[in-house]
Design a protein around this motif. Sequence first.
Motif, PDB file in Angstrom:
ATOM      1  N   GLU A 147       0.813  -1.213   0.000  1.00 45.96           N
ATOM      2  CA  GLU A 147       0.000   0.000   0.000  1.00 45.96           C
ATOM      3  C   GLU A 147       0.853   1.271   0.000  1.00 45.96           C
ATOM      4  OE1 GLU A 147      -3.268   0.064   2.738  1.00 45.96           O
ATOM      5  OE2 GLU A 147      -3.782  -2.006   2.278  1.00 45.96           O
ATOM      6  N   ILE A 148       1.957   1.262   0.730  1.00 45.42           N
ATOM      7  CA  ILE A 148       2.836   2.434   0.754  1.00 45.42           C
ATOM      8  C   ILE A 148       3.517   2.615  -0.606  1.00 45.42           C
ATOM      9  CG2 ILE A 148       4.930   3.420   1.765  1.00 45.42           C
ATOM     10  CD1 ILE A 148       4.038   2.079   4.433  1.00 45.42           C
ATOM     11  N   SER A 149       3.996   1.525  -1.200  1.00 45.71           N
ATOM     12  CA  SER A 149       4.643   1.641  -2.512  1.00 45.71           C
ATOM     13  C   SER A 149       3.637   2.071  -3.574  1.00 45.71           C
ATOM     14  CB  SER A 149       5.346   0.347  -2.907  1.00 45.71           C
ATOM     15  OG  SER A 149       4.429  -0.702  -3.045  1.00 45.71           O
ATOM     16  N   ASP A 150       2.398   1.613  -3.468  1.00 44.05           N
ATOM     17  CA  ASP A 150       1.357   2.035  -4.390  1.00 44.05           C
ATOM     18  C   ASP A 150       1.066   3.534  -4.218  1.00 44.05           C
ATOM     19  OD1 ASP A 150      -0.651   1.463  -6.384  1.00 44.05           O
ATOM     20  OD2 ASP A 150      -2.149   1.692  -4.792  1.00 44.05           O
ATOM     21  N   PHE A 151       1.016   3.992  -2.985  1.00 42.56           N
ATOM     22  CA  PHE A 151       0.814   5.406  -2.701  1.00 42.56           C
ATOM     23  C   PHE A 151       1.941   6.245  -3.301  1.00 42.56           C
ATOM     24  CE2 PHE A 151       1.601   9.091   0.042  1.00 42.56           C
ATOM     25  CZ  PHE A 151       0.374   9.738  -0.052  1.00 42.56           C
TER      26      PHE A 151
END
Length: 73
Positions: free
Chosen positions: A62-66
Motif C-alpha cells: 500500500e505504501i509503494s502504491d501510494f
Amino acid sequence: MLKINFTKRKKQRNEEQFASEVVEILEEKLDEMNFKLPKKVLDRKDGQIKFCKDLREELVYEISDFISCNKKS
C-alpha cells in the motif's frame, strides 16, 4: 526485434524498498514507545517488534502504491 523495458520493474523495486524502510521505521518507533498492539499483528524476533508477515507485506504494498500514484511524472 523484441525490446524489453526493465526500467519500470527497477522503479517498482525502488518504491518497494522505500516502503519497506518506512514500515521498518514504524516498527522501531512502536518498539521505542512500548506501544501495545494485538498479538495477532505482531511477531517478536530478537526482542524487537515486527509486524506479522501478511500485515508487513500489505503495508509495503500500500505504501509503494501510494508512492507510485503520487510521484511527479
